[in-house]
Structures are given as C-alpha cells and as structure tokens.
Design an enzyme around this catalytic site. Structure first.
Site, mmCIF file in Angstrom:
data_model
loop_
_atom_site.group_PDB
_atom_site.id
_atom_site.type_symbol
_atom_site.label_atom_id
_atom_site.label_comp_id
_atom_site.label_asym_id
_atom_site.label_seq_id
_atom_site.Cartn_x
_atom_site.Cartn_y
_atom_site.Cartn_z
ATOM 1 C CD GLN A 170 -2.397 -0.120 5.004
ATOM 2 O OE1 GLN A 170 -2.203 1.006 4.538
ATOM 3 N NE2 GLN A 170 -1.431 -0.860 5.527
ATOM 4 C CB CYS A 209 1.373 4.780 8.700
ATOM 5 S SG CYS A 209 1.584 6.476 8.177
ATOM 6 N N PRO A 257 0.852 -1.199 0.000
ATOM 7 C CG PRO A 257 0.046 -1.016 2.188
ATOM 8 C CD PRO A 257 0.795 -1.931 1.268
ATOM 9 C CE LYS A 281 3.156 -2.476 4.471
ATOM 10 N NZ LYS A 281 3.512 -1.117 4.870
ATOM 11 C CG ASN A 314 7.212 -4.008 3.095
ATOM 12 O OD1 ASN A 314 7.082 -3.076 3.893
ATOM 13 N ND2 ASN A 314 7.337 -3.822 1.806
ATOM 14 N N GLY A 315 10.179 -4.423 2.802
ATOM 15 C CA GLY A 315 11.177 -3.396 3.081
ATOM 16 C C GLY A 315 12.454 -3.591 2.285
ATOM 17 N N GLY A 316 12.719 -2.670 1.366
ATOM 18 C CA GLY A 316 14.011 -2.640 0.681
ATOM 19 C C GLY A 316 14.254 -3.775 -0.299
ATOM 20 N N GLY A 334 7.235 -2.342 -2.492
ATOM 21 C CA GLY A 334 6.585 -1.051 -2.690
ATOM 22 C C GLY A 334 7.318 -0.210 -3.718
ATOM 23 N NE ARG A 335 10.760 2.592 -0.334
ATOM 24 C CZ ARG A 335 11.531 2.747 0.721
ATOM 25 N NH1 ARG A 335 12.011 3.944 1.002
ATOM 26 N NH2 ARG A 335 11.813 1.714 1.499
#
Ligand SMILES: Cc1cc2nc3c(=O)[nH]c(=O)nc-3n(C[C@H](O)[C@H](O)[C@H](O)COP(=O)(O)O)c2cc1C
Length: 328
Positions: free
Chosen positions: A64, A94, A11, A133, A205-207, A227-228
C-alpha cells in the site's frame, strides 16, 4: 499470479509489518496480505530494503502506497513491483492530519481526477494490478452520488478493484482511531457500488469480525477485508481457507504454528531482529481460549530479556491449561 481477493487482511500501520505477515501466512495460505502504508517518497528516497523487503513465503502480498503525485506514485509502484509485490494499492482512506498535509489519504476522495491520474501513471509503469482503498465519503461529501462519481472516475483510469471501508472519514476534529469507530458503518453503500458496477471487484471493509459475517457480505460483494479482528485474534484465519476458499487441508493447530515459526525466528534473530518484534504479533494467538492471559503475560514479560529466543514460545505453550493436562 491471479489474485483472489475474497479475503484479505487490512493494511495497518505499526502492525502489518513483515513479521506479522509471515506469522499470518502460516495460518492461512489464501488470505491476501497488505503492508502498512508506505509513502511514495519513502519508497523513492528511503531505505528500501528496510521498508520493502519481505519473505517469499508472504505471497500473495500487496504494497500500500500513500501519495498523490502521479509521477512519484508511478516510480514507487515500479520499485514495489521490482521487489515482487503482487498488487499496488493506493491509500484513499487514512484521515490523519499528517497525511492530509501531504495531500493524500482520505482527502483524495475529493479529488477523483488526481487519483485517476495516479492510477493511469502507476498502471503504465507496472504490470501488477493497481487497486484503491477508500472510504464511502468524507465530511459533508457523504452522498451515494459522491461515492459513485469517485468510483466511476477512478475505474475509467483502469482501476478494477476497490476496497471500500464502509464509513466516511471526518477530516477535522476526530483522531484516526475515532475515525475507525465513530462514523457509522453503511455496508449498503458498498453493496450498491457492486450492483451499479458489476464488472468491478468490490471488497468491503470495516467492523467485520467473524467468518459468518464474511459469508453474509460475500453474498453482496466480491471480497472482505478484516483489520483489527485479525490482529486481536489471528487464529481467526485458521478456518479462512476451508470456509471461504473451499480448500480441503486441515488448518494448523496453534501448537503447530508455534513450532512452524521457530526457524523464522532463529533466522531473523541471526540477522539482528529482536525477538519481541516477532512475538508481539503472536500475543493474541490464544485469544478467547483458557490461559490466553497467561500466554500474553509470559511472552510480554520475557521477550525483552537478552537471553530470550524462540524457546520462549514453547515454554509459554507448555504452561497453557490444555498442555498441563496432557503432561499430568
Ligand atoms: C492500527 C491501525 C493502523 C491502520 N493503518 C492503516 C494504513 O496504513 N492504511 C490503511 O489504508 N488503513 C489503515 N488502517 C485502517 C484499516 O486498514 C481498516 O480500514 C480499518 O481498521 C477498518 O477495518 P477493521 O474494522 O476490520 O479494523 C489502520 C487501522 C488500524 C487499527
């Protein structure tokens, strides 16, 4: 529907709107797609059609929600289910100030009982999976035991799937963007959760920015969420179905995608959607390819013009290096 969470797209506020998701779905049939975070109050009181409507083609898709009042989260989840979402996810990751003042997002990691109460209430109001999440910790609450207790408490309320952004959040002093970059990644924490709770579905998740990395993570956990990397280079999704889901169909080419999205653009523009609202998500289509900058520039300079329509993508494609060679 049985959801396969081996690969999902994270998200992202301002990014994973319905147009982005429609475009991504043309590239991968299997990736699970998440909406931007929408607050429970917005779902209950806001313009639902604008916030929640999506194209049937976007399935499988998860909504979400942000919030922490069990009653309101349950009402919002039921509304999301009625709209056809396949999963409802709670944002416990967040770090923004705005979200903290509403007592939701990452600060909820300190209140596992409240998250558990939300899961229970949302589970009673719906039949779709309720997922969470989170981060691996917040501020000084960054021990593995803290994370373990959080997962254990929320799992006891019926949550079977957790997405763990493998860095902690620092709740004051860092912007949300810094909070996605500064705290170090500790994938081992997510792996350890999986080892300690083998019956739960754990998604890391992450990187993560390549399918090779995804495959390495999948040796330890059930799924990966990106994500990114996907936003920057959406064509990364092209090999997901074959590589991670063992599908046999060949992925569409970039040129196939440009053609395939034309009816959607025409239909959305007929409803008053601006061309740029769709094409802005396609600027990274040629990321890493010769001509990528010209593609971006061609579209970003022209997509605001009143006369612009889907043909703009075709003209941008026609001036790509490979296409020019074909014509000469
Ligand atoms: C622009 C932007 C907006 C985001 N919005 C949300 C959000 O609405 N809800 C959420 O849980 N995470 C949000 N995130 C965090 C991502 O879901 C993800 O956890 C984070 O970017 C780390 O994954 P990545 O390194 O693959 O991007 C956002 C991230 C970005 C870059």
């Amino acid at each position: 529907m049985i959801l396969d969470r081996r690969f999902s797209v994270a998200p992202m506020m301002e990014y994973t709107d319905r147009h982005e998701r429609y475009f991504l779905r043309l590239i991968s049939r299997r990736a699970l797609l998440y909406t931007e975070m929408i607050t429970a109050d917005a779902v209950i009181h806001g313009d639902r059609q604008r916030l929640l409507a999506f194209s049937p083609a976007e399935h499988p898709i998860a909504l979400q929600l942000g919030g922490s009042d069990p009653d309101r989260m349950a009402r919002a989840a039921a509304i999301g289910q009625d709209y056809g979402y396949d999963e409802i996810n709670i944002n416990v990751g967040c770090p923004s100030d705005r979200v903290q003042s509403g007592r939701f997002g990452a600060c909820l990691m300190a209140e596992p009982d409240l998250v558990a109460a939300c899961v229970t209430a949302m589970g009673s109001a719906t039949n779709v999976p309720i997922t969470v999440k989170s981060r691996i910790g917040i501020d000084d609450h960054d021990s593995y035991e803290f994370l373990h207790h959080f997962i254990e408490t929320v799992a006891a309320a019926g949550c079977r799937s957790f997405i763990i952004h493998a860095r902690k959040a620092i709740l004051s002093g860092l912007s949300p963007k810094q909070n996605r970059e500064v705290p170090p990644l500790h994938y081992d924490r997510a792996y350890r959760v999986k080892a300690d709770f083998p019956e739960l579905e754990i998604i890391v998740n992450g990187g993560i920015d390549s399918l090779e990395q995804c495959q390495l993570h999948l040796q330890h956990v059930d799924g990966v969420m990106l994500g990114r990397a996907v936003y920057q280079a959406p064509y990364l999704l092209a090999e997901v179905d074959r590589t991670l889901f063992a599908d046999t169909a060949a992925p569409p080419s970039r040129e196939d995608l440009i053609r395939a999205i034309q009816p959607y653009i025409a239909e959305q523009m007929d409803r008053g959607v601006r061309l740029n609202a769709i094409t802005r998500h396609m600027l990274g289509l040629y990321y890493g390819q010769p001509g990528a900058r010209a593609w971006r520039r061609h579209i970003s300079e022209r997509s605001y013009r009143p006369e612009a329509d889907g043909a703009l993508l075709e003209t941008a494609m026609a001036q790509m290096p490979g296409q020019l060679e074909l014509q000469h």
